[in-house]
Design a protein around this motif. Structure first.
Motif, PDB file in Angstrom:
ATOM      1  N   LYS A   1      10.292   6.809  -5.267  1.00  0.00           N
ATOM      2  CA  LYS A   1      11.103   7.439  -4.926  1.00  0.00           C
ATOM      3  C   LYS A   1      10.898   8.515  -4.009  1.00  0.00           C
ATOM      4  O   LYS A   1      11.652   9.157  -3.498  1.00  0.00           O
ATOM      5  CB  LYS A   1      12.465   8.234  -6.124  1.00  0.00           C
ATOM      6  N   GLU A   2       9.792   9.124  -4.144  1.00  0.00           N
ATOM      7  CA  GLU A   2       9.831  10.127  -3.197  1.00  0.00           C
ATOM      8  C   GLU A   2       9.377  10.080  -1.385  1.00  0.00           C
ATOM      9  O   GLU A   2       9.342  10.320  -1.212  1.00  0.00           O
ATOM     10  CB  GLU A   2       8.204  10.652  -3.464  1.00  0.00           C
TER      11      GLU A   2
ATOM     12  N   VAL B   1      15.841  -0.597 -12.672  1.00  0.00           N
ATOM     13  CA  VAL B   1      15.226  -0.079 -10.654  1.00  0.00           C
ATOM     14  C   VAL B   1      16.816   0.497 -10.396  1.00  0.00           C
ATOM     15  O   VAL B   1      16.834   1.465  -9.439  1.00  0.00           O
ATOM     16  CB  VAL B   1      14.822  -1.196 -10.641  1.00  0.00           C
ATOM     17  N   VAL B   2      17.145  -0.021 -10.209  1.00  0.00           N
ATOM     18  CA  VAL B   2      18.770  -0.234  -9.992  1.00  0.00           C
ATOM     19  C   VAL B   2      19.494   0.759 -10.612  1.00  0.00           C
ATOM     20  O   VAL B   2      20.138   1.326  -9.516  1.00  0.00           O
ATOM     21  CB  VAL B   2      19.894  -1.324  -9.456  1.00  0.00           C
ATOM     22  N   ASN B   3      19.736   1.259 -11.211  1.00  0.00           N
ATOM     23  CA  ASN B   3      20.560   2.450 -12.416  1.00  0.00           C
ATOM     24  C   ASN B   3      20.214   3.325 -11.894  1.00  0.00           C
ATOM     25  O   ASN B   3      20.430   4.328 -11.911  1.00  0.00           O
ATOM     26  CB  ASN B   3      20.465   2.053 -13.049  1.00  0.00           C
ATOM     27  N   SER B   4      18.157   3.121 -11.687  1.00  0.00           N
ATOM     28  CA  SER B   4      17.343   4.173 -11.182  1.00  0.00           C
ATOM     29  C   SER B   4      18.483   4.459  -9.686  1.00  0.00           C
ATOM     30  O   SER B   4      17.995   5.801  -8.797  1.00  0.00           O
ATOM     31  CB  SER B   4      15.965   4.450 -10.992  1.00  0.00           C
ATOM     32  N   GLY B   5      19.054   4.108  -8.901  1.00  0.00           N
ATOM     33  CA  GLY B   5      19.255   3.627  -7.522  1.00  0.00           C
ATOM     34  C   GLY B   5      18.575   3.502  -6.331  1.00  0.00           C
ATOM     35  O   GLY B   5      18.795   3.151  -5.139  1.00  0.00           O
ATOM     36  N   LEU B   6      16.799   2.570  -6.821  1.00  0.00           N
ATOM     37  CA  LEU B   6      16.558   2.168  -5.827  1.00  0.00           C
ATOM     38  C   LEU B   6      17.138   0.449  -5.567  1.00  0.00           C
ATOM     39  O   LEU B   6      18.035  -0.244  -5.753  1.00  0.00           O
ATOM     40  CB  LEU B   6      15.237   2.280  -6.277  1.00  0.00           C
TER      41      LEU B   6
ATOM     42  N   SER C   1       1.017  -0.794  -0.106  1.00  0.00           N
ATOM     43  CA  SER C   1       0.278   0.093   0.104  1.00  0.00           C
ATOM     44  C   SER C   1       0.672   1.288   0.468  1.00  0.00           C
ATOM     45  O   SER C   1       1.656   1.579   1.106  1.00  0.00           O
ATOM     46  CB  SER C   1      -0.751  -0.299   1.029  1.00  0.00           C
ATOM     47  N   PRO C   2       1.276   2.394  -0.419  1.00  0.00           N
ATOM     48  CA  PRO C   2       1.571   3.185  -1.104  1.00  0.00           C
ATOM     49  C   PRO C   2       1.033   4.123   0.126  1.00  0.00           C
ATOM     50  O   PRO C   2       1.712   4.887   0.856  1.00  0.00           O
ATOM     51  CB  PRO C   2       1.152   3.714  -2.852  1.00  0.00           C
ATOM     52  N   GLN C   3      -0.093   4.468   0.398  1.00  0.00           N
ATOM     53  CA  GLN C   3      -0.891   5.068   1.587  1.00  0.00           C
ATOM     54  C   GLN C   3      -0.284   4.570   2.860  1.00  0.00           C
ATOM     55  O   GLN C   3       0.158   6.036   2.921  1.00  0.00           O
ATOM     56  CB  GLN C   3      -2.742   4.763   1.444  1.00  0.00           C
ATOM     57  N   SER C   4       0.074   3.275   3.289  1.00  0.00           N
ATOM     58  CA  SER C   4       0.686   3.195   3.582  1.00  0.00           C
ATOM     59  C   SER C   4       1.683   3.512   4.301  1.00  0.00           C
ATOM     60  O   SER C   4       2.738   3.903   5.118  1.00  0.00           O
ATOM     61  CB  SER C   4       0.756   1.474   4.145  1.00  0.00           C
ATOM     62  N   LEU C   5       3.295   3.602   3.010  1.00  0.00           N
ATOM     63  CA  LEU C   5       3.889   3.659   3.553  1.00  0.00           C
ATOM     64  C   LEU C   5       3.361   5.909   3.668  1.00  0.00           C
ATOM     65  O   LEU C   5       5.115   5.759   4.173  1.00  0.00           O
ATOM     66  CB  LEU C   5       5.248   3.325   2.067  1.00  0.00           C
ATOM     67  N   LYS C   6       3.225   6.408   2.827  1.00  0.00           N
ATOM     68  CA  LYS C   6       3.172   7.461   2.711  1.00  0.00           C
ATOM     69  C   LYS C   6       2.959   7.881   4.283  1.00  0.00           C
ATOM     70  O   LYS C   6       3.797   8.604   4.830  1.00  0.00           O
ATOM     71  CB  LYS C   6       2.167   8.159   1.511  1.00  0.00           C
TER      72      LYS C   6
END
Ligand code: G3P
Ligand code: CA
Length: 263
Positions: free
Chosen positions: A198-199, A219-224, A161-166
């Motif tokens: 990433k936000e 994904v990994v090259n984006s820094g995540l 859930s993005p909501q829970s993480l936010k």
């Protein structure tokens, strides 16, 4: 050379004991978590549900049926009631080859009990499950993290859930977050999706089934960070490491440890 680089890659792979060493012991019991540590798991993975009286417990399903001798929804029972249940015998029945009489009668642990047993410097990888069913679970989770002075440098909180993480991010921006994702076919992620994640999060946890090298590299090259779940086959572990994942969830942390050692 290339070989040395490949070895380096193997060394830092984060080994997450999924529900503990749940290939060998009943998931989400203290025994399973302990076995995960013994088998060189770097992190103890914990799924959270909440009881009728607001206690966070370690359990994967919203219902008691699969992993205890109880029936019905966790949210309809108090902790005292859930503590009466047997969270181990089901494993012996389902996996006779790994059965152990010591598993009979194991209890469902609370998050507090886990923190007390493994301490503030253990590495926890905690998932808020069904957060829409349990309003306030993020706040209660943070209260316990602070009460037990859990080391936040190594703590990871995960959710589908993005909501829970936010909510977590707003309540405490110092907690590191992982966005879980479930792909139903070939995994694809856009630049916009990566930027949005990433936000608030420092990594993603997709199901490994539909991943491909291009996805992993992007994904990994984006820094995540990239921690696929749940990888139980050694050849698949090797492939994912070669593609560039930074860790993975496994029910067999001993197998991933062997792979990391080049065995
Ligand atoms: O948390 C990673 C993985 O466990 C997500 O799926 O259903 O096993 O919690 P699930
Ligand atoms: Ca999980």
């Amino acid at each position: 050379g290339g070989e040395a680089l490949a070895k380096e890659k193997h060394k830092d792979i984060v080994n997450v004991s999924h529900r503990g060493a749940s290939g060998y012991a009943p998931e989400h019991t203290l025994v399973s978590y302990q076995m995960g540590e013994k088998m060189h798991g770097d992190y103890i993975e914990i799924d959270l549900q909440m009881t009728k009286d607001g206690q966070l417990i370690a359990m994967h399903d919203e219902k008691l049926d699969r992993t205890t001798n109880g029936t019905g929804l966790v949210k309809d029972y108090t902790l005292a009631e859930i503590k009466q249940l047997d969270a181990g015998s089901w494993f012996n029945e389902k996996y006779p080859e790994s059965a152990n009489p010591n598993y009979e009668g194991l209890q469902v642990p609370t998050l507090e009990e886990v923190f007390k047993k493994f301490g503030k410097n253990a590495r926890y990888y905690i998932e808020t499950k069904s957060p829409e069913t349990y309003p306030g679970m993020e706040k209660e989770l943070l209260r316990l993290i602070d009460k037990y002075d859990i080391n936040k440098k190594t703590l990871l909180i995960q959710s589908f859930s993005p909501q829970s993480l936010k909510i977590m991010n707003e309540l405490d921006p110092s907690v590191n977050l992982i966005q879980l994702i479930s792909y139903k076919n070939d995994a694809v992620i856009t630049d916009d999706e990566i930027a949005a994640i990433k936000e608030y999060a420092m990594g993603v946890g997709p199901n490994h089934t539909y991943l491909n090298e291009e996805y992993v590299q992007k994904v990994v090259n984006s820094g995540l960070e990239l921690h696929p779940y749940t990888v139980n086959d050694k050849d698949r572990m090797k492939q994912l490491i070669d593609w560039g994942v930074t860790g993975m969830f496994t029910n067999f942390p001993d197998k991933l440890h062997e792979v990391k050692k080049g065995k």
